[in-house]
Design a protein around this motif. Structure first.
Motif, PDB file in Angstrom:
ATOM      1  N   LEU A  86      49.010  23.261  27.841  1.00  0.00           N
ATOM      2  CA  LEU A  86      50.397  23.713  28.031  1.00  0.00           C
ATOM      3  C   LEU A  86      51.195  22.728  28.878  1.00  0.00           C
ATOM      4  CD1 LEU A  86      49.708  27.503  28.527  1.00  0.00           C
ATOM      5  CD2 LEU A  86      51.247  26.543  26.794  1.00  0.00           C
ATOM      6  N   VAL A  87      50.582  22.194  29.919  1.00  0.00           N
ATOM      7  CA  VAL A  87      51.272  21.201  30.749  1.00  0.00           C
ATOM      8  C   VAL A  87      51.650  19.995  29.900  1.00  0.00           C
ATOM      9  CG1 VAL A  87      51.010  19.583  32.673  1.00  0.00           C
ATOM     10  CG2 VAL A  87      50.202  21.943  32.912  1.00  0.00           C
ATOM     11  N   ARG A  88      50.706  19.514  29.079  1.00  0.00           N
ATOM     12  CA  ARG A  88      50.995  18.371  28.203  1.00  0.00           C
ATOM     13  C   ARG A  88      52.114  18.702  27.225  1.00  0.00           C
ATOM     14  NH1 ARG A  88      45.270  17.922  28.014  1.00  0.00           N
ATOM     15  NH2 ARG A  88      45.236  19.042  26.035  1.00  0.00           N
ATOM     16  N   ALA A  89      52.020  19.877  26.604  1.00  0.00           N
ATOM     17  CA  ALA A  89      52.995  20.241  25.577  1.00  0.00           C
ATOM     18  C   ALA A  89      54.401  20.384  26.152  1.00  0.00           C
ATOM     19  CB  ALA A  89      52.569  21.538  24.898  1.00  0.00           C
ATOM     20  N   VAL A  90      54.518  21.013  27.313  1.00  0.00           N
ATOM     21  CA  VAL A  90      55.842  21.184  27.928  1.00  0.00           C
ATOM     22  C   VAL A  90      56.421  19.832  28.305  1.00  0.00           C
ATOM     23  CG1 VAL A  90      57.077  22.112  29.931  1.00  0.00           C
ATOM     24  CG2 VAL A  90      55.404  23.529  28.726  1.00  0.00           C
ATOM     25  N   ASN A  91      55.606  18.967  28.895  1.00  0.00           N
ATOM     26  CA  ASN A  91      56.089  17.642  29.271  1.00  0.00           C
ATOM     27  C   ASN A  91      56.451  16.787  28.058  1.00  0.00           C
ATOM     28  OD1 ASN A  91      56.100  17.688  32.103  1.00  0.00           O
ATOM     29  ND2 ASN A  91      53.906  17.293  32.216  1.00  0.00           N
ATOM     30  N   CYS A  92      55.834  17.061  26.923  1.00  0.00           N
ATOM     31  CA  CYS A  92      56.104  16.288  25.712  1.00  0.00           C
ATOM     32  C   CYS A  92      57.272  16.840  24.903  1.00  0.00           C
ATOM     33  CB  CYS A  92      54.860  16.256  24.819  1.00  0.00           C
ATOM     34  SG  CYS A  92      53.528  15.214  25.466  1.00  0.00           S
ATOM     35  N   THR A  93      57.846  17.951  25.361  1.00  0.00           N
ATOM     36  CA  THR A  93      58.949  18.572  24.631  1.00  0.00           C
ATOM     37  C   THR A  93      60.281  18.109  25.202  1.00  0.00           C
ATOM     38  OG1 THR A  93      57.619  20.528  24.145  1.00  0.00           O
ATOM     39  CG2 THR A  93      60.003  20.771  23.962  1.00  0.00           C
TER      40      THR A  93
ATOM     41  N   ARG B  42      66.262  17.475  32.343  1.00  0.00           N
ATOM     42  CA  ARG B  42      65.196  18.311  31.830  1.00  0.00           C
ATOM     43  C   ARG B  42      65.137  19.615  32.619  1.00  0.00           C
ATOM     44  NH1 ARG B  42      59.900  14.804  30.868  1.00  0.00           N
ATOM     45  NH2 ARG B  42      59.790  16.161  29.064  1.00  0.00           N
ATOM     46  N   VAL B  43      64.831  20.688  31.922  1.00  0.00           N
ATOM     47  CA  VAL B  43      64.712  22.000  32.557  1.00  0.00           C
ATOM     48  C   VAL B  43      63.283  22.167  33.069  1.00  0.00           C
ATOM     49  CG1 VAL B  43      64.831  24.494  32.213  1.00  0.00           C
ATOM     50  CG2 VAL B  43      66.474  22.985  31.061  1.00  0.00           C
ATOM     51  N   ALA B  44      63.145  22.493  34.335  1.00  0.00           N
ATOM     52  CA  ALA B  44      61.828  22.662  34.932  1.00  0.00           C
ATOM     53  C   ALA B  44      61.234  24.017  34.543  1.00  0.00           C
ATOM     54  CB  ALA B  44      61.916  22.545  36.445  1.00  0.00           C
ATOM     55  N   VAL B  45      59.980  23.992  34.105  1.00  0.00           N
ATOM     56  CA  VAL B  45      59.247  25.212  33.749  1.00  0.00           C
ATOM     57  C   VAL B  45      57.999  25.272  34.626  1.00  0.00           C
ATOM     58  CG1 VAL B  45      58.099  26.506  31.920  1.00  0.00           C
ATOM     59  CG2 VAL B  45      60.061  25.042  31.362  1.00  0.00           C
TER      60      VAL B  45
ATOM     61  N   ARG C 103      42.590  21.096  18.100  1.00  0.00           N
ATOM     62  CA  ARG C 103      43.737  21.343  17.230  1.00  0.00           C
ATOM     63  C   ARG C 103      44.353  22.717  17.501  1.00  0.00           C
ATOM     64  NH1 ARG C 103      41.947  20.738  11.286  1.00  0.00           N
ATOM     65  NH2 ARG C 103      44.121  21.390  10.993  1.00  0.00           N
ATOM     66  N   ALA C 104      43.502  23.704  17.758  1.00  0.00           N
ATOM     67  CA  ALA C 104      43.997  25.056  18.022  1.00  0.00           C
ATOM     68  C   ALA C 104      44.830  25.093  19.301  1.00  0.00           C
ATOM     69  CB  ALA C 104      42.831  26.035  18.115  1.00  0.00           C
ATOM     70  N   LEU C 105      44.301  24.513  20.371  1.00  0.00           N
ATOM     71  CA  LEU C 105      45.036  24.517  21.635  1.00  0.00           C
ATOM     72  C   LEU C 105      46.306  23.690  21.550  1.00  0.00           C
ATOM     73  CD1 LEU C 105      42.229  24.253  24.341  1.00  0.00           C
ATOM     74  CD2 LEU C 105      43.650  26.221  23.791  1.00  0.00           C
ATOM     75  N   SER C 106      46.237  22.559  20.855  1.00  0.00           N
ATOM     76  CA  SER C 106      47.419  21.719  20.693  1.00  0.00           C
ATOM     77  C   SER C 106      48.502  22.454  19.917  1.00  0.00           C
ATOM     78  CB  SER C 106      47.029  20.423  19.968  1.00  0.00           C
ATOM     79  OG  SER C 106      48.165  19.609  19.743  1.00  0.00           O
ATOM     80  N   GLY C 107      48.088  23.157  18.862  1.00  0.00           N
ATOM     81  CA  GLY C 107      49.059  23.900  18.060  1.00  0.00           C
ATOM     82  C   GLY C 107      49.687  25.044  18.820  1.00  0.00           C
ATOM     83  N   LEU C 108      48.868  25.827  19.525  1.00  0.00           N
ATOM     84  CA  LEU C 108      49.390  26.967  20.283  1.00  0.00           C
ATOM     85  C   LEU C 108      50.341  26.509  21.383  1.00  0.00           C
ATOM     86  CD1 LEU C 108      46.252  29.265  20.829  1.00  0.00           C
ATOM     87  CD2 LEU C 108      48.081  29.549  19.163  1.00  0.00           C
ATOM     88  N   SER C 109      49.915  25.526  22.165  1.00  0.00           N
ATOM     89  CA  SER C 109      50.741  25.064  23.281  1.00  0.00           C
ATOM     90  C   SER C 109      52.008  24.377  22.787  1.00  0.00           C
ATOM     91  CB  SER C 109      49.935  24.127  24.180  1.00  0.00           C
ATOM     92  OG  SER C 109      49.438  23.021  23.439  1.00  0.00           O
ATOM     93  N   GLY C 110      51.910  23.635  21.684  1.00  0.00           N
ATOM     94  CA  GLY C 110      53.098  22.986  21.128  1.00  0.00           C
ATOM     95  C   GLY C 110      54.112  24.002  20.636  1.00  0.00           C
ATOM     96  N   ASP C 111      53.640  25.035  19.943  1.00  0.00           N
ATOM     97  CA  ASP C 111      54.541  26.095  19.471  1.00  0.00           C
ATOM     98  C   ASP C 111      55.180  26.819  20.653  1.00  0.00           C
ATOM     99  OD1 ASP C 111      53.924  25.446  16.872  1.00  0.00           O
ATOM    100  OD2 ASP C 111      52.528  27.123  16.580  1.00  0.00           O
ATOM    101  N   ALA C 112      54.383  27.086  21.689  1.00  0.00           N
ATOM    102  CA  ALA C 112      54.908  27.777  22.862  1.00  0.00           C
ATOM    103  C   ALA C 112      55.982  26.940  23.555  1.00  0.00           C
ATOM    104  CB  ALA C 112      53.775  28.095  23.835  1.00  0.00           C
ATOM    105  N   ALA C 113      55.753  25.639  23.675  1.00  0.00           N
ATOM    106  CA  ALA C 113      56.725  24.767  24.337  1.00  0.00           C
ATOM    107  C   ALA C 113      58.027  24.686  23.538  1.00  0.00           C
ATOM    108  CB  ALA C 113      56.125  23.375  24.518  1.00  0.00           C
ATOM    109  N   GLN C 114      57.928  24.587  22.226  1.00  0.00           N
ATOM    110  CA  GLN C 114      59.126  24.557  21.388  1.00  0.00           C
ATOM    111  C   GLN C 114      59.904  25.855  21.514  1.00  0.00           C
ATOM    112  OE1 GLN C 114      60.470  22.079  19.698  1.00  0.00           O
ATOM    113  NE2 GLN C 114      58.826  20.634  20.188  1.00  0.00           N
ATOM    114  N   TRP C 115      59.184  26.959  21.601  1.00  0.00           N
ATOM    115  CA  TRP C 115      59.838  28.260  21.775  1.00  0.00           C
ATOM    116  C   TRP C 115      60.591  28.314  23.105  1.00  0.00           C
ATOM    117  CZ3 TRP C 115      57.546  32.175  25.204  1.00  0.00           C
ATOM    118  CH2 TRP C 115      58.258  33.381  25.194  1.00  0.00           C
ATOM    119  N   VAL C 116      59.955  27.836  24.179  1.00  0.00           N
ATOM    120  CA  VAL C 116      60.614  27.820  25.485  1.00  0.00           C
ATOM    121  C   VAL C 116      61.874  26.961  25.430  1.00  0.00           C
ATOM    122  CG1 VAL C 116      60.384  27.163  27.904  1.00  0.00           C
ATOM    123  CG2 VAL C 116      58.463  28.229  26.723  1.00  0.00           C
ATOM    124  N   ALA C 117      61.795  25.829  24.746  1.00  0.00           N
ATOM    125  CA  ALA C 117      62.948  24.932  24.644  1.00  0.00           C
ATOM    126  C   ALA C 117      64.111  25.578  23.903  1.00  0.00           C
ATOM    127  CB  ALA C 117      62.541  23.641  23.942  1.00  0.00           C
TER     128      ALA C 117
END
Length: 208
Positions: free
Chosen positions: A100-107, A53-56, A184-198
């Motif tokens: 964001l921490v949750r979303a990155v770890n879940c990606t 896994r890539v550390a962010v 839902r808003a925070l989950s969506g934003l952070s999830g999209d951001a994490a996918q983008w980083v990936a």
């Protein structure tokens, strides 16, 4: 005559006391604290996988000055004001940080490093500014947006930048609906951001 004056004065005092008692005794709006979060169980398996896994490093999460408070910001047209009744469980900035921490770890392929210390080393660093997180009153819609920047490990070279936004309709203008829309808003934003980083190439690794 003196007795009559005293009686009148006494009545005035009693009437004033009753009036003030009624005003001061009137209960104000009941404060309600809204919980936003969750999702840890859904990605527990991903977080403990043995894959590389890539550390962010989540180096900074801040917000616009108007959002740096726990009170839910209510928007009516172009005017925003803090609610006197509804409050987030933490400031939107901290809620976004946790999401964001949750979303990155879940990606798949990513691992969040937070909190970040002076000795922290990671190939990627993330800084975020929450620019919008308010509840539109009519119709009830949660508007949220964040600016994300990805830096190299030294934090001196900007690798990529992007803005994410979300508009989540709420069932009504009440505590439960606002909490659900905010989550839902925070989950969506952070999830999209994490996918983008990936999707970004990792420094020192072959491009994707």
């Amino acid at each position: 005559m003196i007795h009559a004056r005293l009686t009148t004065a006494a009545w005035l005092i009693l009437a004033t006391s009753a009036f003030l008692g009624g005003c001061l005794g009137k209960p104000g709006p009941v404060e309600e604290y809204l919980r936003v979060g969750g999702g840890e169980a859904a990605c527990a398996q991903e977080m403990h996988t043995g894959k590389a896994r890539v550390a962010v490093a989540l180096r900074q999460v801040k917000s616009a000055d108007a959002l740096d408070r726990q009170a839910v910001m209510l928007a009516r047209g172009r005017v925003m004001s803090p609610s006197l009744r509804w409050y987030w469980e933490a400031s939107p900035c901290r809620l976004a940080e946790q999401a964001l921490v949750r979303a990155v770890n879940c990606t798949p392929g990513l691992a969040a490093i937070w909190p970040v210390r002076s000795s922290t080393e990671a190939p990627l660093g993330m800084t975020v500014t929450l620019t919008s997180f308010e509840m539109q009153e009519q119709p009830p819609v949660m508007n949220a947006a964040m600016d994300c920047q990805i830096w190299d490990g030294s934090g001196t070279k900007l690798l990529a930048a992007r803005t994410f936004s979300a508009q989540i309709p709420a069932r009504a203008l009440d505590a439960q609906s606002i909490a659900e829309a905010g989550s839902r808003a925070l989950s969506g934003l952070s999830g999209d951001a994490a996918q983008w980083v990936a999707s970004l190439p990792t420094p020192g690794a072959p491009g994707k």
